[in-house]
Motif scaffolding. Structure first.
Motif, short mmCIF file in Angstrom:
data_model
loop_
_atom_site.label_atom_id
_atom_site.label_comp_id
_atom_site.label_asym_id
_atom_site.label_seq_id
_atom_site.Cartn_x
_atom_site.Cartn_y
_atom_site.Cartn_z
N ASN A 313 18.43 36.12 6.11
CA ASN A 313 18.86 36.46 7.34
C ASN A 313 18.91 35.32 8.34
O ASN A 313 20.84 35.86 9.20
N ASN A 314 18.30 34.43 8.11
CA ASN A 314 19.73 33.26 9.15
C ASN A 314 20.61 33.37 8.78
O ASN A 314 21.58 32.54 9.29
N LEU A 315 20.59 33.46 7.34
CA LEU A 315 22.31 32.49 6.71
C LEU A 315 23.69 34.15 7.12
O LEU A 315 23.96 34.06 7.02
N ASP A 316 23.16 35.30 6.92
CA ASP A 316 23.31 37.06 7.68
C ASP A 316 24.19 35.92 8.83
O ASP A 316 25.41 36.72 9.57
N ARG A 317 23.31 36.50 9.81
CA ARG A 317 23.45 35.97 11.15
C ARG A 317 24.26 35.11 11.65
O ARG A 317 24.91 34.46 12.60
N LEU A 318 24.54 34.13 10.98
CA LEU A 318 25.19 32.81 10.62
C LEU A 318 26.82 33.20 10.36
O LEU A 318 28.19 33.18 11.34
#
Length: 483
Positions: A313-318
């Protein structure tokens, strides 16, 4: 001619523009007088016309001084740049908000020390039964120069040394967000030239640069050559200006890591290169294509050297934070990045995601697919995607696609000579660095000269003094053949 302080230039420009336009906004008045010259004694001008006229006079004076004086001038410019490198580096970071110290300073030092001077100008001779022919590199004349916000002081230093070494005068139109530091550099260069016995206004600069002044400079009929270092838009404008142009455009350098690489060294070099000056250099590593066998080890080593991995999810947010436009969403394409994050520190970017990385974090890494938006983007920020590949051949193929045929910079870590040779033959870049950070290709920790204007777009490659000359042939028939 009135001599004005730099602080007065902006007010005068606005007043002149107001006088040239009708109060109803209808456009220029037919009887409006020409704009006033507001050059200081350090080459700062308010308008393009008078800057070019001053540069033309200076250029003629330079040619009358001879080559020995030109060597003395260049030596003085190097001394001034080295003495002011820290100041200009800090000014650039504070004014533009891009990059970091001491990297900005180190780029100025690199440009001052390793930009070739007049020694790069080498005449050719041909002698035979019919006499003697001499071919010498001659200057173009007055060069209009467009410089970027990413590397402002180092580019002005590099371009000035190259152009003056070649016997040219130059008129700079810097990126508006870097006008103050560029004005300081150009003024200091002018003072140094005069101190060394050269003419005033050999280096001119538009005090309040804008898109309009940049276009006026590039299209001006009295400009002999245009030198542009910047993004795709300004490069296209230069190439359609009607003047001859040398253009250093964008890059998206990929790094290929095969299973024979020395992984601890490769990891250290990748973190250093991709985080240098927060990745605003066009040659900095922008993506990593690692063979599956060593990909996990490479990531662990990069983390040990200051990288921080985001996933899930943090990659998607990034991705949503960094990429502002991605219409196609897959395949080979060009995407748009968040300009507000360009040149910002890794910790600043992660803070936007409410992530607190370990102290000393220099670089964000994330494992992605080969056609992920982060791979396709020239991020210009310390956030680099890692693509896991089944083989070296696949890594090479995807890396070349992702570079967008900018023909700029490639890097590879390997001890397999056959793989290194295959990459060198297929990548079609101006720079190919093997087993080191990309900065080595600029002479930073590697051999060879440096430049901040890598003209992949127009084919000149790593520019230097001789790039900004044209051959002039002189033939004497039947004489001076002495053997």
């Amino acid at each position: 001619m009135a001599v004005l302080q730099d602080s007065e230039i902006g007010e005068i420009v606005q007043r002149v523009l107001h006088e040239l336009e009708g109060s109803d906004g209808s456009g220029p008045k037919p009887t409006a007088p020409p704009p006033a010259v507001v050059a200081s004694t350090r080459g700062v001008f308010a308008d393009v016309d008078h800057a070019i006229e001053a540069a033309r006079i200076a250029h003629k004076s330079l040619l009358e001084l001879g080559l020995a004086k030109r060597f003395a001038i260049i030596e003085k410019l190097r001394q001034i740049a080295i003495a002011n490198a820290e100041l200009w580096g800090r000014m650039a970071v504070e004014e533009t908000g891009l990059g970091k110290m001491p990297d900005k300073m180190n780029k100025v030092l690199l440009a001052a020390r390793k930009t070739p001077g007049p020694e790069d100008l080498r005449p050719e001779t041909f002698s035979g039964d019919n006499g003697l022919t001499l071919v010498e590199p001659a200057p173009f004349g007055v060069v209009g120069v467009i410089t970027p916000s990413t590397n402002p002081p180092s580019t002005v230093v590099n371009n000035t040394i190259s152009l003056v070494s070649a016997g040219n005068a130059c008129v700079f139109n810097p990126h508006p967000s870097a006008k103050n530091v560029c004005r300081a550099v150009a003024s200091a260069m002018n003072a140094g030239i005069v101190e060394a016995g050269g003419p005033e206004n050999l280096v001119c600069i538009i005090g309040e640069p804008s898109q309009a002044s940049a276009q006026a400079l590039m299209k001006h009929r009295k400009i002999d050559l245009v030198l542009v270092t910047g993004g795709g838009v300004v490069v296209k404008l230069a190439m359609t200006s009607g003047n001859r142009a040398i253009c250093a455009g964008p890059g998206n350098p990929p790094a290929v890591i095969d299973e024979t690489a020395i992984i601890p060294k490769a990891a250290k070099d990748l973190v250093f290169g991709a985080s240098f000056d927060n990745n605003v250099l066009c040659t900095d590593e922008k993506s990593i294509f690692a063979v599956d066998k060593i990909a996990s080890t490479l990531k662990r080593e990069m983390i040990a050297n200051g990288a921080f991995e985001v996933s899930g999810n943090n990659l998607d947010r990034l991705t949503r934070l960094v990429i502002t436009e991605d219409k196609l969403s897959k395949g080979h394409r060009h995407v748009t990045v968040n300009k507000a994050l360009i040149g910002k520190c890794a910790s600043t970017i992660l803070k936007e995601l409410d992530i607190k990385p370990p102290p000393g974090t220099q670089l964000i890494i994330a494992e992605t697919t080969w056609d992920h938006a982060l791979v396709m983007a020239e991020q210009l920020m310390p956030a680099i995607p890692i693509v896991r590949c089944r083989s070296f051949e696949e890594a090479m193929e995807w890396a070349i696609i992702s570079e967008h045929d900018f023909q700029h910079t490639f890097i590879m870590h390997s001890t397999n000579v056959a793989n290194l040779s295959a990459m060198a033959q297929n990548c079609n870049g101006n720079i190919f660095v093997k087993n080191g950070p990309n900065l080595a290709g600029l002479g930073y920790g590697g051999e060879g000269y440096t430049t901040l204007s890598i003209a992949g777009t127009t084919g000149e490659g790593m520019t230097k003094a001789s790039t900004f000359t044209r051959p002039r042939r002189c033939t004497l028939v039947d004489y001076f053949r002495i053997i």
